[in-house]
Write a protein that holds these residues in place. Structure first.
Motif, short mmCIF file in Angstrom:
data_model
loop_
_atom_site.label_atom_id
_atom_site.label_comp_id
_atom_site.label_asym_id
_atom_site.label_seq_id
_atom_site.Cartn_x
_atom_site.Cartn_y
_atom_site.Cartn_z
N ASN A 76 0.82 -1.20 0.00
CA ASN A 76 0.00 0.00 0.00
C ASN A 76 0.87 1.27 0.00
OD1 ASN A 76 -2.47 -1.34 -0.02
ND2 ASN A 76 -2.58 -1.47 2.21
N GLU A 77 1.97 1.21 0.74
CA GLU A 77 2.88 2.36 0.79
C GLU A 77 3.59 2.56 -0.55
OE1 GLU A 77 5.55 1.63 3.98
OE2 GLU A 77 4.02 1.81 5.54
N VAL A 78 3.81 1.47 -1.26
CA VAL A 78 4.54 1.54 -2.53
C VAL A 78 3.81 2.42 -3.54
CG1 VAL A 78 5.09 0.18 -4.60
CG2 VAL A 78 5.89 -0.56 -2.36
N TYR A 79 2.49 2.35 -3.57
CA TYR A 79 1.75 3.16 -4.54
C TYR A 79 1.87 4.65 -4.22
CZ TYR A 79 -0.02 -1.39 -5.81
OH TYR A 79 -0.09 -2.70 -6.20
N LEU A 80 1.95 4.99 -2.94
CA LEU A 80 2.16 6.38 -2.56
C LEU A 80 3.56 6.83 -2.98
CD1 LEU A 80 1.31 8.97 -1.16
CD2 LEU A 80 2.08 7.97 1.02
N LYS A 81 4.54 5.94 -2.79
CA LYS A 81 5.90 6.27 -3.21
C LYS A 81 5.97 6.44 -4.72
CE LYS A 81 8.30 4.05 0.65
NZ LYS A 81 9.26 3.00 1.08
N ALA A 82 5.24 5.60 -5.44
CA ALA A 82 5.20 5.73 -6.90
C ALA A 82 4.58 7.07 -7.28
CB ALA A 82 4.40 4.58 -7.51
N TRP A 83 3.51 7.45 -6.59
CA TRP A 83 2.83 8.72 -6.86
C TRP A 83 3.76 9.91 -6.62
CZ3 TRP A 83 -1.58 10.30 -9.07
CH2 TRP A 83 -2.03 11.60 -8.81
N ASN A 84 4.60 9.79 -5.60
CA ASN A 84 5.50 10.88 -5.23
C ASN A 84 6.78 10.92 -6.08
OD1 ASN A 84 3.82 11.86 -3.21
ND2 ASN A 84 4.72 10.51 -1.65
N THR A 85 7.06 9.86 -6.81
CA THR A 85 8.31 9.81 -7.59
C THR A 85 8.08 9.75 -9.10
OG1 THR A 85 8.39 7.39 -7.30
CG2 THR A 85 9.62 8.75 -5.72
N ILE A 86 6.82 9.56 -9.52
CA ILE A 86 6.49 9.60 -10.95
C ILE A 86 5.47 10.73 -11.14
CG2 ILE A 86 5.64 8.33 -12.95
CD1 ILE A 86 6.05 5.75 -11.42
N PRO A 87 5.80 11.87 -11.72
CA PRO A 87 7.16 12.30 -12.06
C PRO A 87 7.96 12.69 -10.80
CG PRO A 87 5.57 14.08 -12.43
CD PRO A 87 4.77 12.88 -12.00
N PRO A 88 9.26 12.94 -10.94
CA PRO A 88 10.01 13.17 -12.18
C PRO A 88 10.44 11.90 -12.91
CG PRO A 88 11.49 13.41 -10.33
CD PRO A 88 10.11 13.20 -9.74
N ASN A 89 10.50 10.76 -12.22
CA ASN A 89 10.93 9.54 -12.89
C ASN A 89 9.90 9.09 -13.92
OD1 ASN A 89 13.24 9.38 -11.25
ND2 ASN A 89 12.11 8.31 -9.65
N ARG A 90 10.38 8.54 -15.02
CA ARG A 90 9.50 7.96 -16.03
C ARG A 90 10.01 6.55 -16.34
NH1 ARG A 90 5.81 9.64 -20.00
NH2 ARG A 90 6.13 11.87 -19.55
N PRO A 91 9.58 5.57 -15.54
CA PRO A 91 10.08 4.20 -15.73
C PRO A 91 9.63 3.59 -17.05
CG PRO A 91 8.26 4.24 -14.17
CD PRO A 91 8.62 5.67 -14.43
N GLN A 92 10.56 2.92 -17.71
CA GLN A 92 10.22 2.21 -18.94
C GLN A 92 9.43 0.95 -18.62
OE1 GLN A 92 13.89 1.54 -21.05
NE2 GLN A 92 14.05 3.67 -21.71
N SER A 93 9.75 0.35 -17.49
CA SER A 93 9.02 -0.84 -17.04
C SER A 93 8.42 -0.54 -15.68
CB SER A 93 9.94 -2.06 -16.95
OG SER A 93 9.28 -3.12 -16.26
N LEU A 94 7.11 -0.42 -15.61
CA LEU A 94 6.44 -0.14 -14.34
C LEU A 94 6.58 -1.33 -13.40
CD1 LEU A 94 4.82 2.02 -12.86
CD2 LEU A 94 2.73 0.98 -13.78
N ALA A 95 6.58 -2.55 -13.95
CA ALA A 95 6.75 -3.75 -13.12
C ALA A 95 8.07 -3.71 -12.37
CB ALA A 95 6.66 -5.00 -13.99
N THR A 96 9.15 -3.41 -13.09
CA THR A 96 10.47 -3.34 -12.46
C THR A 96 10.52 -2.21 -11.44
OG1 THR A 96 11.51 -4.20 -14.47
CG2 THR A 96 12.94 -3.09 -12.89
#
Length: 214
Positions: A76-96
């Protein structure tokens, strides 16, 4: 290659009774579409990520923490971290990307709980095994978070036989025990151990030839 293996393995290791319920249209979204939703600050990006990768991330967290509730909290925390880091990051593979966030968060929680104890179970064993493949002056976590090193490892993995690559991924990406890997792949634990040992030596030689000081 890590992305390809992650996509394969997430479908192989599904966990039942996931808490997240999402619509079929979210599951069908491509990674690039979900990432674009993150950039647009569309909160449906989180829902789409959960629908596509919650079981995959839960598998990673559960293998490290050995506790379902803790694993679910981490995911659950991971999705918040993803929200806070995308952007600026633009991962080519969201799974990775989500897998790495999950793994790092789970390992950090494990370290906190083992701070006053000696050893760290399977996770510590995994890190100890990888120390010989880590450039001097870096921890395993730091080394394998390095973008260029990850690309080199991807190139190395692409040259391995499919079975050897799966064994490597299950051990060092998902933190499975050798006995669990053996059971999943229908081989002996000794075969897993021998394969891992040989693969680590090959990886070490491969990295040294490319200028890494190990």
């Amino acid at each position: 290659m890590i992305a390809e293996e992650s996509a394969y393995l997430k479908n192989q290791h599904k966990l039942k009774n996931s808490r997240q319920l999402v619509s079929a249209e979210n599951i069908e979204l491509e990674d690039s579409e979900i990432v674009e939703m993150f950039f647009q600050r569309n909160e449906k990006a989180i829902q789409a990520s959960q629908g596509k990768y919650s079981k995959y991330c839960l598998t990673i967290a559960a293998n490290i923490l050995k506790n379902r509730e803790d694993a679910e909290e981490i995911v659950n925390e991971v999705y918040l971290k993803a929200w806070n880091t995308i952007p600026p990051n633009r991962p080519q593979s969201l799974a990775t990307y989500l897998g790495r966030l999950t793994k790092n968060s789970a390992i950090n929680l494990m370290k906190m709980r083992l701070a006053e104890k000696r050893g760290g179970g399977e996770v510590s064993l995994v890190f100890e095994e990888l120390e010989e493949c880590v450039p001097g002056g870096s921890s395993v976590e730091q080394a394998f978070s390095d973008g260029e090193l990850e690309r080199e490892i991807n190139r190395f993995l692409s040259k391995l036989r499919s079975t050897h690559r799966k064994i490597f991924m299950l051990r060092y990406w998902y933190c499975y025990s050798t006995s669990d890997i053996a059971a999943r792949l229908g081989i002996t634990a000794n075969t897993v151990s021998v394969t891992l040992n040989r693969t680590r030596k090959k990886l070490k030689d491969y990295l040294q030839k490319r200028g890494y000081e190990l």
